[in-house]
Design an enzyme around this catalytic site. Structure first.
Site, PDB file in Angstrom:
ATOM      1  N   LYS A  77       1.318  -6.866 -27.973  1.00 27.11           N
ATOM      2  CA  LYS A  77       0.951  -5.456 -28.204  1.00 27.11           C
ATOM      3  C   LYS A  77      -0.236  -5.099 -27.311  1.00 27.11           C
ATOM      4  CE  LYS A  77      -0.271  -2.318 -32.052  1.00 27.11           C
ATOM      5  NZ  LYS A  77      -0.567  -2.265 -33.497  1.00 27.11           N
ATOM      6  N   SER A 152       1.900   1.389 -35.913  1.00 24.84           N
ATOM      7  CA  SER A 152       1.614   1.658 -34.526  1.00 24.84           C
ATOM      8  C   SER A 152       2.264   0.659 -33.574  1.00 24.84           C
ATOM      9  CB  SER A 152       0.100   1.645 -34.277  1.00 24.84           C
ATOM     10  OG  SER A 152      -0.427   0.391 -34.573  1.00 24.84           O
ATOM     11  N   SER A 176       0.763  -1.364 -39.592  1.00 24.10           N
ATOM     12  CA  SER A 176       1.284  -1.261 -38.227  1.00 24.10           C
ATOM     13  C   SER A 176       2.108  -2.428 -37.730  1.00 24.10           C
ATOM     14  CB  SER A 176       0.131  -1.014 -37.252  1.00 24.10           C
ATOM     15  OG  SER A 176      -0.430   0.250 -37.510  1.00 24.10           O
TER      16      SER A 176
END
Lengths: 497, 99, 500
Positions: A77, A152, A176
């Site tokens: 990420k 997210s 997330s």
């Protein structure tokens, strides 16, 4: 081979059936083929990944002892710093920034010889539940490209679901990791707060943020968990205790006699009907596997969302102050006669997206003099109450469970104009971060009404992450029996190039 | 009903060093009416007898020994700088006084 | 019309508040392992943490905690069983995170005091300054302002930032308000800062050099009519870089406030900057538009809860208090109070002690530092500490005088030479050819020559008129280029002329 689990890939590498270079290349090819549709990746490190893969292969040939996941590729990420590799946190304000240092998580991945394929898309500064807040365009759910992959960390979960990587790293502040896992039919774990170092994790909400493993199976997540967890002296909030034996737990999956607490306030009332259906079915499967289902109550959970939307913006308003165009990142407006102040103000206006600015302002307000007690101060008290609720409930059960989120993946654009509706996606995941305990989401099946994945959430007490893996593995096995094949085999094949 | 006026938002934007447009100031002001109502709920249960939690884990006294560790090279330190001169970060003229 | 200080104190009484920042002498920074060595090339002592790169996290320097606890104990504070770091949020380019990690409502030390003694018209008087709190924080980077007239921030075109000093550990010591000093406010403040400096030096936690910025004083002053209850509006004065400046700044601010109040004007609550050259202050940032710092507990650091046993090990190891130390010296040297006060006031006590430690007689050491060397410092308008003469030098000179190798007069020449940069005492002696003429034979030769040149004066002495000896002694001194021991010359002369 990209449809194998990471554990299976590792076995093939050990047996010599494949090499890391082949495996990495296969994934890079897959990314090249489908990512223009999925848009999971912001940066693909073709050269670096293949170079590292070759090094691992050489070490293996030379007979060196290698870590369990050595040579297996992974998607990272874009909120974790990786030295020399573009790291944006999904924001324009860091466009093109190449960190001069590795986060501890990346250092551990490298030490385990896990091959980092590239950086995945995310809501800007981890603020969002759909990845629509990325400054670089949304990621598309591989199950239905018109839908969100969650947020997210939508990029990491979509990459897994699209078979672009067998492993991924996500971060979870209010859900997330878990909510994207739920809506993409993958596994995502938020370990106990402090289990994984935050050094190099671009901070959103410091007391809630936690990095964690994402994968397609519970065992894969456990293997990755053991690779990245552990005490870090660079992170003062890091737990100084041995990593719990999550791999052993994942391999065992024996839940006989375990008490599984269904949280009354999160039992799915009001959620999408398919979400409830799958949740109840999972409970039945766990009962059939020998667990006892009990009801527990957490009356303060109803305040968790409100407290979260005070604490997280407050901390982020301070954490994001460093993005001021002085030392790194975007700088605009630096023309004749401009002052540092005006450059700062303009850069932050242009460099931050709408949701980020909204939360910075909200956070600034919640901390401001005269309002602190009513807002931030009160939210911190709610946090105490939620922790007490969990403690009381865990006296009656070994883990607590709930559906991961109220709905399946919604359409891109459907909720982006309604912040409150968007915030409600995290209603079941947020309490876990507030108390700092562990939370996992694994696929529970598809909702009959739309054929989209539903997630099942398991919550374990602080420092008992192995319990999530135990229960998760049990449920996964039972579901696999029921489905006959992994859930993702039911996902529509991506056309690709 | 709690709310923030456009001017309140403008003050906050100044504190946060963000140069917002008029449209943003007005629309945020509207959004906050709903958001603040939602978050103000925390006051319902935040009694005087409840201790606030600022850290999820009961850690105390985490220290680092006073030992020098290698620094970044100045090239690395300045690698992201929008502007640099003579190994220093170059920034436009600063109007405010040093604190 | 400018008021005199006497005018001011006739009508008003001052209330003080002093904030002192101390740079600790730890090897690494407060929240990261970068070196703290002064004077390095720009941005060679920085890392992701002190540059505030995205993702960086602070870690607390253990020695800084220890030093702060020691400081608190030495200032008679209670050490908080539980204290926390807090973020003080504001934007400024020299502060990379745009917040400072400091402490807010839970500082590590609280409620202490310092006793100082000053000379008043009624004799020595003791004042107790109460300490509100002692807490830890971090320093900022340094900016160079380029393009403006004076290198100052106003009118500069741009600025260049060096973050080597960002993150240096600072301890802030804040007094409670200090009323009741009356006309002695400037002296009390100076004595307080001096005492703090001595305490900190004796603890070994900082090199406490005000001129170099490792000890910084912000002075808050307000005035109220004598006998009034409510406090007046205060101003804060920064850039006070020496003990003398503390005194001058406070005196100056008292006069400035009084002038405003007398005219019926308001004192503005603001930060002002002290100007060395004029002794006046210049307006800086208005504190009326105070920035809201939005303090909240630092989530990246965990609370500090020092255990009682650990604290006691520090208490047991505290060095002798400066005031006790001074009393001990005074007794050992048998020095009257007035002279003791003179040494303290001239800030020579430490160096006198060092000189004595190196073997010099206390009386001689004192008389050199307080006498000749002080005189030279005043002439040059500098502090004694700025002169190039050390305790070693003075101890050596005293030893040479004792050994008869220098006379007092010649010793003064050596002192002058050392201060003028001609080298160590031995260098000055050899370069200038300073030598006591000890040789009686050489002296007698000079004496005989002088007597032959001044027969009438010699005759007067032979007849018992001793005062006349002075002129002949002077002539002998001239003859020997001042290198004779005048006392010996007298002895020999009188002997020669039959008077002894």
């Amino acid at each position: 081979m990209i449809h194998l689990s990471a554990a299976q890939m590792a076995a093939q590498l050990v047996s010599g059936a494949t090499t890391s270079v082949e495996l990495t290349q296969a994934h890079l090819n897959r990314i090249a083929s489908v990512d223009s549709d999925v848009h999971a990746f912001l940066f693909v490190d073709n050269e670096g990944a293949l170079k590292h893969a070759a090094e691992v292969d050489a070490k293996r040939v030379a007979g060196e002892k290698l870590a369990p996941l050595a040579g297996v590729p992974l998607a990272l990420k874009d909120v974790m710093t990786q030295k020399g590799i573009p790291t944006t946190a999904g924001s324009k304000i860091l466009e093109g920034w190449r960190p001069p240092y590795d986060s501890t998580v990346v250092a551990k991945l490298k030490a385990n010889d896990i091959v980092i394929l590239g950086k995945t898309n995310m809501d800007e500064f981890a603020m969002g539940s759909s990845t629509e807040n990325s400054a670089y365009g949304p990621t598309h759910n591989p199950w239905d490209l018109t839908r969100i992959p969650g947020g997210s960390g939508g990029g990491s979960s979509a990459a897994l679901a699209a078979f672009e990587a067998p492993l991924a790293i996500g971060t979870d502040t209010g859900g997330s990791i878990r909510q994207p896992a739920a809506v993409t039919g993958t596994v995502g774990v938020k370990p106990t707060y402090g289990a994984v170092s935050r050094y190099g994790l671009i901070a959103f909400s410091s007391s809630l943020d936690q990095a964690g493993p994402c994968a397609r199976t519970v065992l894969d997540a456990a293997l990755l968990h053991e690779a990245i967890a552990g005490h870090d002296p660079r992170d003062s909030t890091s737990i100084n205790a041995p990593v719990p034996e999550v791999v052993a737990a994942a391999k065992s999956g024996n839940v006989k006699g375990m008490k599984i607490g269904v949280v009354k306030e999160l039992n799915g009332a009001g959620y999408q009907s398919g979400v409830r259906t799958r949740f109840e079915e999972s409970l039945e499967l766990l009962a059939a596997a020998g667990a006892e289902i009990v009801e527990v109550s957490a009356p303060n959970f109803e305040y968790a969302l409100a407290a979260y939307y005070l604490i997280a913006p407050s901390e982020c308003s301070s954490n994001l102050a460093r993005f001021d165009a002085m030392r790194y990142g975007l700088r605009v407006g630096d023309v004749d006669g401009a002052s540092a102040e005006s450059v700062m103000n303009l850069t932050r206006e242009v460099g931050f997206g709408r949701e980020v600015k909204r939360r910075i302002i909200l956070g600034t307000y919640a901390l401001s003099s005269g309002y602190y007690d009513a807002y931030y101060g009160s939210a911190q008290k709610v946090r105490t109450l939620i922790t007490q609720d969990f403690n009381k409930a865990f006296e009656k059960c070994d883990v607590m469970v709930s559906p991961t989120c109220p709905t399946t993946a919604f359409k891109i654009g459907e909720k982006s104009n309604d912040p409150i509706a968007m915030y409600l996606n995290d209603i079941a995941t947020i309490p876990v971060n507030m108390a700092g305990i562990g939370g996992m989401s694994l696929p529970a099946g598809l909702a009959p009404e739309d054929g989209l994945p539903v997630g099942f959430q398991i919550m374990s007490p602080a420092m008992q992450d192995q319990r999530m893996y135990l229960v998760g593995a049990a449920l996964e096995a039972a579901l696999l029996s029921k489905w006959g094949a992994p859930l993702l085999s039911q996902a529509p094949a991506l056309a690709g190039k | 009903m709690s709310s923030l006026s456009r001017d309140d938002v403008a003050n906050l934007a100044r504190l946060a060093r963000i140069e917002m447009s008029e449209e943003e100031l007005v629309s945020l002001s509207n959004e906050f009416t709903v958001i603040l109502d939602a978050v103000a709920r925390v006051q319902e249960v935040a009694g005087a007898d409840v201790e606030p939690t600022s850290h999820p884990l009961p850690l105390r006294n985490v220290f680092r020994p006073d030992v020098v560790a290698p620094s970044l090279s100045p090239e690395d330190a300045l690698s992201g700088a929008p502007a640099a001169e003579e190994s220093r970060f170059r920034v436009p003229q600063i109007l405010g006084e040093e604190a | 019309m400018a008021l005199s200080y006497d005018d001011v104190i006739a009508k008003y009484e001052p209330v003080l508040g002093l904030e002192v920042h101390v740079e600790l002498n730890t090897k690494s920074k407060m929240f990261c392992g970068c070196s703290t060595i002064f004077g390095a090339e720009p941005n060679t002592q920085t890392c992701p943490v002190c540059l505030a790169l995205p993702g960086a996290l602070p870690t607390v320097n253990e020695k800084a905690i220890e030093s702060t606890i020691k400081i608190g104990l030495a200032l008679n504070c209670s050490i908080a069983p539980f204290s926390r770091f807090a973020r003080k949020n504001y934007f400024y380019p020299d502060m990379p995170k745009n917040f400072q990690i400091s402490q807010y409502d839970e500082p590590i030390c609280v409620n202490g005091y310092v006793d100082v003694e000053i000379e008043t018209d009624e004799g020595p008087k003791s004042f107790r300054i109460e300490i509100e709190r002692v807490h830890m924080e971090e320093d900022t980077g340094k900016s160079l302002h380029v393009g403006g007239a004076t290198g100052r921030i106003h009118g500069a075109e741009y600025s260049l930032l060096d973050y080597n000093r960002a993150g240096i550990p600072l301890v802030e010591i804040v007094t409670k308000i200090v009323p009741g000093t009356g006309k002695y406010a400037p002296e009390v403040a100076k004595a307080y800062v001096a005492e703090l400096r001595d305490v900190l030096r004796s603890l070994g936690v900082s090199d406490v050099k005000m001129e170099q910025g490792s000890l910084r004083c912000d002075a808050n002053v307000s005035l109220r009519l004598i006998g009034a209850e409510t406090l007046g509006t205060r101003s804060e004065t920064k850039n006070v870089n020496s003990l003398r400046s503390v005194e001058r700044a406070i005196r100056g601010e008292m006069i400035r406030h009084a002038e405003l109040l007398n005219k019926g004007e308001r004192v503005v609550q603001e930060t002002r900057h002290f100007q060395e050259d004029t002794g006046l202050t210049r307006s800086g940032r208005s504190k009326e538009q105070a920035e809201d710092y939005r303090y909240f507990p630092e989530p990246d650091l965990v609370p500090v809860a020092p255990d009682a046993a650990w604290i006691e090990t520090f208490r047991a190891g505290l060095p002798e208090r400066p005031s006790i130390h001074r009393k001990r010296l005074q007794e050992a040297w048998a020095v009257p109070d007035k002279e003791m006060a003179a040494m303290i006031n001239a800030d020579v006590l430490n160096i006198v002690e060092a000189t004595v430690y190196l073997g010099a007689d206390p009386t001689k050491a004192r008389s050199w530092w307080l006498g000749e060397i002080s005189r030279i410092a005043n002439e040059k308008n500098v502090a004694i500490a700025d002169l190039d003469i050390t305790a070693n030098d003075v101890a050596e000179i005293v030893a040479l005088v004792n050994a008869g190798e220098l006379t007092d007069k010649l010793a003064r020449q050596v002192v002058e030479g050392v201060i003028a940069g001609e080298g160590k005492p031995a260098d000055v002696i050899s370069k200038r050819g300073i030598k006591v003429v000890n040789d009686d034979g050489a002296l007698m030769a000079a004496i005989e020559k002088v007597c032959a040149e001044q027969p009438e004066t010699a005759e007067k002495i032979r007849n018992g008129h001793l005062p006349a000896a002075g002129a002949l002694i002077g002539a002998v001194m001239k003859e020997t280029k001042g290198q004779a021991d005048a006392a010996r010359v007298r002895e020999l002369l009188l002997g020669h002329l039959g008077q002894i």
